[in-house]
Design a protein around this motif. Structure first.
Motif, PDB file in Angstrom:
ATOM      1  N   MET A  10      -1.992   5.342   2.602  1.00 56.28           N
ATOM      2  CA  MET A  10      -1.882   5.666   1.170  1.00 56.28           C
ATOM      3  C   MET A  10      -1.427   7.115   0.973  1.00 56.28           C
ATOM      4  SD  MET A  10      -5.258   4.048  -0.514  1.00 56.28           S
ATOM      5  CE  MET A  10      -5.964   2.770   0.502  1.00 56.28           C
ATOM      6  N   LEU A  11      -2.072   8.027   1.705  1.00 55.50           N
ATOM      7  CA  LEU A  11      -1.718   9.444   1.573  1.00 55.50           C
ATOM      8  C   LEU A  11      -0.280   9.676   2.039  1.00 55.50           C
ATOM      9  CD1 LEU A  11      -5.056  11.080   2.714  1.00 55.50           C
ATOM     10  CD2 LEU A  11      -4.092  11.076   0.415  1.00 55.50           C
ATOM     11  N   LEU A  12       0.116   8.954   3.105  1.00 58.37           N
ATOM     12  CA  LEU A  12       1.498   9.027   3.563  1.00 58.37           C
ATOM     13  C   LEU A  12       2.460   8.582   2.466  1.00 58.37           C
ATOM     14  CD1 LEU A  12       1.749   7.661   7.205  1.00 58.37           C
ATOM     15  CD2 LEU A  12       2.758   9.743   6.311  1.00 58.37           C
ATOM     16  N   GLY A  13       2.139   7.425   1.863  1.00 61.20           N
ATOM     17  CA  GLY A  13       3.001   6.883   0.819  1.00 61.20           C
ATOM     18  C   GLY A  13       3.085   7.829  -0.364  1.00 61.20           C
ATOM     19  N   TYR A  14       1.942   8.442  -0.688  1.00 60.05           N
ATOM     20  CA  TYR A  14       1.871   9.377  -1.801  1.00 60.05           C
ATOM     21  C   TYR A  14       2.732  10.611  -1.534  1.00 60.05           C
ATOM     22  CZ  TYR A  14      -0.611  12.050  -5.418  1.00 60.05           C
ATOM     23  OH  TYR A  14      -0.945  12.777  -6.514  1.00 60.05           O
ATOM     24  N   THR A  30       2.301   2.304  -3.141  1.00 59.68           N
ATOM     25  CA  THR A  30       1.235   2.530  -4.128  1.00 59.68           C
ATOM     26  C   THR A  30       1.165   1.442  -5.193  1.00 59.68           C
ATOM     27  OG1 THR A  30       2.384   3.871  -5.789  1.00 59.68           O
ATOM     28  CG2 THR A  30       1.598   5.025  -3.829  1.00 59.68           C
ATOM     29  N   ILE A  61       5.369  10.906   1.002  1.00 66.46           N
ATOM     30  CA  ILE A  61       6.785  10.765   1.351  1.00 66.46           C
ATOM     31  C   ILE A  61       7.636  10.318   0.181  1.00 66.46           C
ATOM     32  CG2 ILE A  61       6.390  10.399   3.812  1.00 66.46           C
ATOM     33  CD1 ILE A  61       6.818   7.476   3.426  1.00 66.46           C
ATOM     34  N   ILE A  62       7.000   9.938  -0.938  1.00 70.13           N
ATOM     35  CA  ILE A  62       7.819   9.657  -2.120  1.00 70.13           C
ATOM     36  C   ILE A  62       8.558  10.925  -2.545  1.00 70.13           C
ATOM     37  CG2 ILE A  62       6.139  10.182  -3.949  1.00 70.13           C
ATOM     38  CD1 ILE A  62       7.119   7.573  -5.283  1.00 70.13           C
ATOM     39  N   THR A 119       0.817  -1.209   0.000  1.00 63.67           N
ATOM     40  CA  THR A 119       0.000   0.000   0.000  1.00 63.67           C
ATOM     41  C   THR A 119       0.855   1.267   0.000  1.00 63.67           C
ATOM     42  OG1 THR A 119      -1.716  -1.176   1.185  1.00 63.67           O
ATOM     43  CG2 THR A 119      -1.815   1.220   1.250  1.00 63.67           C
ATOM     44  N   LEU A 120       1.869   1.285   0.864  1.00 69.80           N
ATOM     45  CA  LEU A 120       2.701   2.482   0.999  1.00 69.80           C
ATOM     46  C   LEU A 120       3.426   2.814  -0.311  1.00 69.80           C
ATOM     47  CD1 LEU A 120       3.587   4.401   3.394  1.00 69.80           C
ATOM     48  CD2 LEU A 120       5.736   3.175   3.325  1.00 69.80           C
ATOM     49  N   ALA A 146      -6.135   2.605   6.126  1.00 70.22           N
ATOM     50  CA  ALA A 146      -5.508   2.387   4.821  1.00 70.22           C
ATOM     51  C   ALA A 146      -5.398   3.699   4.056  1.00 70.22           C
ATOM     52  CB  ALA A 146      -6.303   1.366   4.014  1.00 70.22           C
ATOM     53  N   SER A 147      -6.437   4.543   4.155  1.00 72.11           N
ATOM     54  CA  SER A 147      -6.415   5.843   3.481  1.00 72.11           C
ATOM     55  C   SER A 147      -5.239   6.669   3.976  1.00 72.11           C
ATOM     56  CB  SER A 147      -7.719   6.604   3.736  1.00 72.11           C
ATOM     57  OG  SER A 147      -8.808   5.882   3.239  1.00 72.11           O
TER      58      SER A 147
END
Lengths: 277, 277, 277, 277
Positions: free
Chosen positions: A215-219, A194, A221-222, A191-192, A211-212
């Motif tokens: 996801m926003l974290l992963g989106y 994406t 911190i990239i 998930t992280l 999960a949301s």
């Protein structure tokens, strides 16, 4: 015999790439490497293995023998034999031929196939060309100089994965596919980053909310690794350019190198500067 | 006839875009291109094909004839006929009309539909406008000057895909959907690029661990192309700005070019500077 | 009455945010907006709608009346009435109250619920605070100045989507879920943006090969918008900082503003510079 | 006893990391933390829990006691006791031991397992090393100085998620899995962040069109946080480098600070510069 080149000439052909003979040697070798990799790939496809298995088997041995000859040649021609054998390229060259010979001795040779794929690493030989070497070293030095930042980033990602994995294991539980913390951590990575296979996905309301967030974290911190690499590359580029621009004016009085492009006299000792061309 | 424009005027209308007649020609052509693309798309939808198939068929021929006339006009008006015919735009223009004519001769015309979609490339004509040309060339030169870095990146990605694909083929095996190395490589690309369809996904513990590594790799190395493009664009921007700022003041005494925008005297030889306008 | 503030004072409270009364007005309004959005969201959940539907209905009307009063107040207090009514914020404020009133007249009021969600746009009011305004305008001007590059990027993405969608429609065909070119284009977008639902995914070998190419393309070209935005932001930042640094030294002789931070005399007319503090 | 170190020496070992004893203390502590995290993870796997559950239970208590001793030691040795206890690291240290003790009192101890995972936060102790501290503070200050831009970005993302979620709830409806606005918003986040599980995906033509728009939006706006972080990092890097380069040479005549690294005389007043070392 007069047809054979001298050992010194042969070493030049094998190890350098600055005249037509040595360049052709490199290109032919590269073509052989690519073909040998293709053989490994094709052999894994059921249809092709059943119809052309024997042919591919002998082709495999052909490449193994050619690469073995090349490997021995490189050892014989090298000035620094242990340096080659235990160096990166020496080990890669050995790994490319070893599996075939081991398959003669060992019974369960199917696991050697993975190692056969390591043959692809030989393509990295192309990086020995001067133009690539410079660029690759720029990339690597950029990554190295931001090692501490990258470690912090990786540490943060792993912490998020562990904490979120554990939380989701409690929230969703084994009945929704989160059968253990390691599996929940696998989901958190999916998930992280994406990727989002969907083989495991949250079903409860709270799980979807958590999960949301991940996801926003992963989106978001990239942006950090990208920012790190970009700022290092921009920095390295500016630096290499500045040194390019200034290196040609050298004061003959005091050997000071970096002069402003329009300087006429050395700013340190007053000697008149001479143009390099 | 006096109603028709001269050949020279016609060539101007067709090839340039600096007055109202030539600009209108470009806009009408663009609208026709977009409509012809729409016809191809709509024709592929079952419901629409069954109800309006014949109408779309004749519309298709209408566009083909218009574009054929335009193609012949462009050849006739061009000063450098082979340059147009064998150039990028000439080939694109030909590809836009060829499929329709070939469908008259060939029986299995359904495969020509793909080529009809190439008609969309004609929209690139919009790039001939001066404001786009400059920006596009900036992007392309940025990509070109980091070609070596991009090649290294693509090479690394392909190496990761091959090695990880082979490893997963051994770990997961055909019973989990990894039926061959090419298919396992397809999975590796789906995962590395963070697409993650989930049509094939790892089921074993070791497979999920390896998949986690490839995901984190994919998540991290996306920073490299981004860093490359960004540092090139930043560099190109700075460069073009600097040259914009300094290009107009040249000293007639010593030919020094780069003067501060508000300089009145040359900083090298003291000659009074003259404005370029 | 003496308890009521004057019209001028009221206009200040409603339109400005620089003292405690006007700041409190903004904060209370923001809280009401967020609560009204929450009501819309909660009302859509089956369980909540069945149990608390009537309560939420009256809450909805409470917010509608409050916002209507605020809307009329803003019109009454505005110095430039048409400027407010037909401006961005005026339309957003109207859209926040209109659906409730329309639901009294229209029968099929369920479709008005979408428009109710537009109420969330009212949160953008927070951007009227000076500290946000500056940052937002920086972002927008960065995007504007690279408009041409962004248009080229969007054009390229759409071209790839159309061409790859058509190609996949031919390769995979309706039997694998690619029922029309529009649907194949939807798949191409899902893949290029690395979303990858997996509701449609390639099954044939050639299809998976083409899909791999579009994935790698999507993975790579994301670098382009990132590069554009980053280089613009870096540029804007440098520019704003430079002007910050240099603006305070002004020559009283010739009014030249941008002096090097350590300059003592004006480089244009020789007047001694004075420090601004 | 003479074998025990003094309280002052002990405090140095525990709180500093600049000699071999204190460095070894840090490394052993780090190893224990990692092992204790591993115990929590392994205990969640069914097979391992059934076979080694009792062993892991006692191992858990071993770590809890060790960490409790360390916690009390830290309080005893600290000069600023409330500063440690209520500071970030003090709370993290307490959270690492609390769940085990609480499980003795509370019956439903399974929910305490989540909190056990917080133990992983203790690894952040590694950041206390000077080389990491500097880098982390650089990252954090970069994020802080672009707080306003990040808030605008997050606000935009949430607005898109709410509006698109509501729209998709109306278009697709409960029959396609969009059972409520919160669930539709969950789908919007899954799509916008390019995760794309595929557990909910649009089935209608209009829904797929709207989904395409949100995907392209998500693909494009990821450029904004990346641009923000990158431009801040580049800026911070340039700044820290400039100050590194210039800080050491100060003119004693006129107090001018920023001298070129090879300057011998002050460029403003002619005083000879002295080296700081």
């Amino acid at each position: 015999m007069t047809f054979l080149p001298s050992k010194k000439r042969l070493a030049h052909i094998v190890y350098e790439s600055d005249d037509s003979a040595s360049k052709n040697f490199d290109l032919i070798l590269l073509a052989l490497i690519l073909l040998s990799v293709l053989v490994v790939i094709l052999d894994s496809v059921q249809d092709i293995h059943q119809n052309y298995g024997t042919f591919l088997y002998w082709l495999e041995w052909f490449f193994t023998i050619v690469f073995s000859v090349e490997y021995l040649l490189r050892i014989w021609l090298s000035n620094d034999k242990p340096g080659y054998i235990f160096g990166f390229y020496g080990i890669v060259d050995l790994l490319a031929i070893l599996p075939a010979f081991l398959s003669l001795i060992l019974v369960q040779s199917q696991y050697l196939m993975v190692v056969r794929a390591l043959r692809f690493l030989r393509i990295l030989r192309i990086l020995k060309l001067p133009e690539y070497l410079r660029e690759a070293s720029l990339l690597i030095s950029a990554l190295k100089s931001s090692r501490a930042k990258i470690q912090i980033f990786v540490g943060s990602v792993l912490t998020i994965v562990l904490v979120m994995g554990s939380v989701m294991y409690i929230i969703e539980g084994p009945e929704n596919g989160y059968t253990s913390i390691p599996r929940a951590m696998y989901w958190a990575i999916v998930t992280l980053t994406t990727v989002g296979y969907g083989d495991i996905s949250p079903n409860t309301d709270l799980g979807q909310f958590m999960a949301s967030i991940i996801m926003l974290l992963g989106y978001a911190i990239i942006a950090v690794p990208t920012g790190i690499v970009t700022s290092e590359l921009t920095h390295a580029k500016n630096k290499s350019e500045k040194s390019d621009r200034h290196q040609f004016k050298i004061c003959h009085g005091c050997s000071l190198q970096k002069h402003s492009p329009d300087a006429i006299y050395c700013r340190k000792c007053g000697t008149k500067l001479e143009s390099p061309e």
